[in-house]
Scaffold this active site. Structure first.
Site, PDB file in Angstrom:
ATOM      1  N   ASP A 182       0.850  -1.200   0.000  1.00 26.88           N
ATOM      2  CA  ASP A 182       0.000   0.000   0.000  1.00 26.88           C
ATOM      3  C   ASP A 182       0.881   1.244   0.000  1.00 26.88           C
ATOM      4  O   ASP A 182       2.091   1.154   0.191  1.00 26.88           O
ATOM      5  CB  ASP A 182      -0.968  -0.014   1.197  1.00 26.88           C
ATOM      6  N   ASP A 211      -8.235  -1.825  14.046  1.00 26.90           N
ATOM      7  CA  ASP A 211      -9.617  -2.033  13.592  1.00 26.90           C
ATOM      8  C   ASP A 211      -9.744  -3.230  12.649  1.00 26.90           C
ATOM      9  O   ASP A 211     -10.777  -3.414  12.008  1.00 26.90           O
ATOM     10  CB  ASP A 211     -10.149  -0.761  12.908  1.00 26.90           C
ATOM     11  N   HIS A 259      -7.857  -3.799   9.932  1.00 27.00           N
ATOM     12  CA  HIS A 259      -7.534  -3.587   8.515  1.00 27.00           C
ATOM     13  C   HIS A 259      -6.256  -4.318   8.126  1.00 27.00           C
ATOM     14  O   HIS A 259      -5.373  -4.530   8.950  1.00 27.00           O
ATOM     15  CB  HIS A 259      -7.489  -2.099   8.144  1.00 27.00           C
ATOM     16  N   GLU A 299      -9.679  -0.624   4.947  1.00 32.36           N
ATOM     17  CA  GLU A 299     -10.360  -0.257   6.189  1.00 32.36           C
ATOM     18  C   GLU A 299     -11.660  -1.059   6.346  1.00 32.36           C
ATOM     19  O   GLU A 299     -12.119  -1.695   5.395  1.00 32.36           O
ATOM     20  CB  GLU A 299     -10.671   1.250   6.172  1.00 32.36           C
TER      21      GLU A 299
HETATM   22  C1  GLP Z   1      -0.627   0.634   8.477  1.00 31.62           C
HETATM   23  C2  GLP Z   1      -0.222  -0.247   7.301  1.00 31.62           C
HETATM   24  C3  GLP Z   1      -0.572  -1.696   7.558  1.00 31.62           C
HETATM   25  C4  GLP Z   1      -0.059  -2.119   8.922  1.00 31.62           C
HETATM   26  C5  GLP Z   1      -0.699  -1.250  10.005  1.00 31.62           C
HETATM   27  C6  GLP Z   1      -0.302  -1.660  11.402  1.00 31.62           C
HETATM   28  O1  GLP Z   1      -1.984   0.907   8.458  1.00 31.62           O
HETATM   29  N1  GLP Z   1      -0.854   0.178   6.093  1.00 31.62           N
HETATM   30  O2  GLP Z   1      -0.017  -2.513   6.533  1.00 31.62           O
HETATM   31  O3  GLP Z   1      -0.348  -3.476   9.152  1.00 31.62           O
HETATM   32  O4  GLP Z   1      -0.300   0.081   9.750  1.00 31.62           O
HETATM   33  O5  GLP Z   1       0.918  -1.071  11.754  1.00 31.62           O
HETATM   34  P1  GLP Z   1       1.754  -1.484  13.035  1.00 31.62           P
HETATM   35  O6  GLP Z   1       2.393  -2.782  12.695  1.00 31.62           O
HETATM   36  O7  GLP Z   1       2.777  -0.388  13.201  1.00 31.62           O
HETATM   37  O8  GLP Z   1       0.814  -1.584  14.167  1.00 31.62           O
END
Ligand code: GLP
Length: 261
Positions: free
Chosen positions: A67, A136, A138, A143
């Site tokens: 992404d 949440d 995702h 989302e």
């Molecule tokens: C962002 C990324 C996701 C990732 C999420 C959680 O939203 N687009 O790919 O999984 O963050 O991040 P973290 O691992 O820092 O909690």
């Protein structure tokens, strides 16, 4: 799906890095799908250590982005392209010629999304997709209430995700873009092996919903239940709300033909 409960984030990183190393030994030009965020960092560190000790050769490996923020110049330090160059490509010794990602600065973002989706298929598809999870539920930037059949497309971030990600933008939510490009859930499900890593108590509810809840777009990660080869790696804290934790431990310990994850 297979649920693997590990003692801590480092052990999760080791386990997944070993799965990636085994894949690269089998298929040196494997296409690895990688995620950003803090959670996957132990994976990249463990894999980079294997590269340094020559336990794995990444000279033909390819990396695919999950992404991207829309509108951040590619050279912005927090564009996911920059983050991946810093945290994945450079430590693994993979050049930009082995990298593919969507163009978050394209004038026609929609066309850029479709082009990236097609490029992934044309490249033979992702062999192993590493995923984190948002609080949440995702995955990527899909989302809640994203279509479970969605393709790579533009999405609007929830306020919560922008709050969560403000830490990468001087704790200033105003700097966090509203729009992103994300591989769709349908796109993600085309990878041959999905590996989701979650650590910390903050992810416990999302993990319980993902693993034990009904498949529902309100928690996009539940789509992993539809995949024939999905592995969820969690530390004790992220596993703390799982009803069947004892069974997952038992099942993993008695895996008949243990071949990694
Ligand atoms: C962002 C990324 C996701 C990732 C999420 C959680 O939203 N687009 O790919 O999984 O963050 O991040 P973290 O691992 O820092 O909690």
């Amino acid at each position: 799906m297979e649920v693997v409960i590990v003692p801590d984030a480092k052990a999760g990183g080791e386990l997944i890095a070993e799965a990636m190393a085994q894949l690269l030994r089998r298929k040196p030009d494997a296409l690895l799908g990688v995620a950003t965020g803090s959670t996957p960092l132990p994976v990249y560190e463990a894999l980079a250590a294997k590269v340094r000790s020559e336990a794995v050769d990444t000279s033909r490996a390819r990396i695919a982005q999950l992404d991207e923020y829309v509108g951040l110049p590619a050279e912005h330090p927090e564009s996911y392209r920059s983050v991946l160059r810093r945290e994945v490509l450079e430590p693994l010794g993979i050049g930009m010629d082995g990298f593919m990602g969507p163009d978050g600065t394209a004038e026609d973002v929609r066309a850029a999304c479709e082009a990236y989706d097609r490029a992934l298929s044309a490249a033979g598809g992702v062999d192993l997709q590493l995923l984190g999870i948002g609080t949440d539920g995702h995955i990527g930037f899909n989302e809640p209430c994203s279509s479970l059949a969605s393709r790579t497309r533009i999405k609007t971030l929830t306020e919560q995700t922008r709050i969560d990600n403000a830490r990468f933008f001087d704790d200033d939510i105003e700097q966090v873009p509203h729009h992103v490009i994300t591989q769709g859930i349908g796109t993600i499900l085309e990878a041959r092996h999905l590996v989701l890593l979650a650590t910390g108590a903050g992810k416990a509810d999302a993990i319980a919903a993902t693993v034990e809840g009904p498949v529902a777009a309100i928690c996009p990660a539940t789509a992993l239940q539809l995949h024939p080869h999905a592995t969820v790696v969690v530390d004790e804290a992220a596993a703390s709300e799982l009803e069947l934790a004892g069974y997952y431990r038992y099942s993993y310990a008695h895996k008949p033909d243990w071949q990694g994850i």
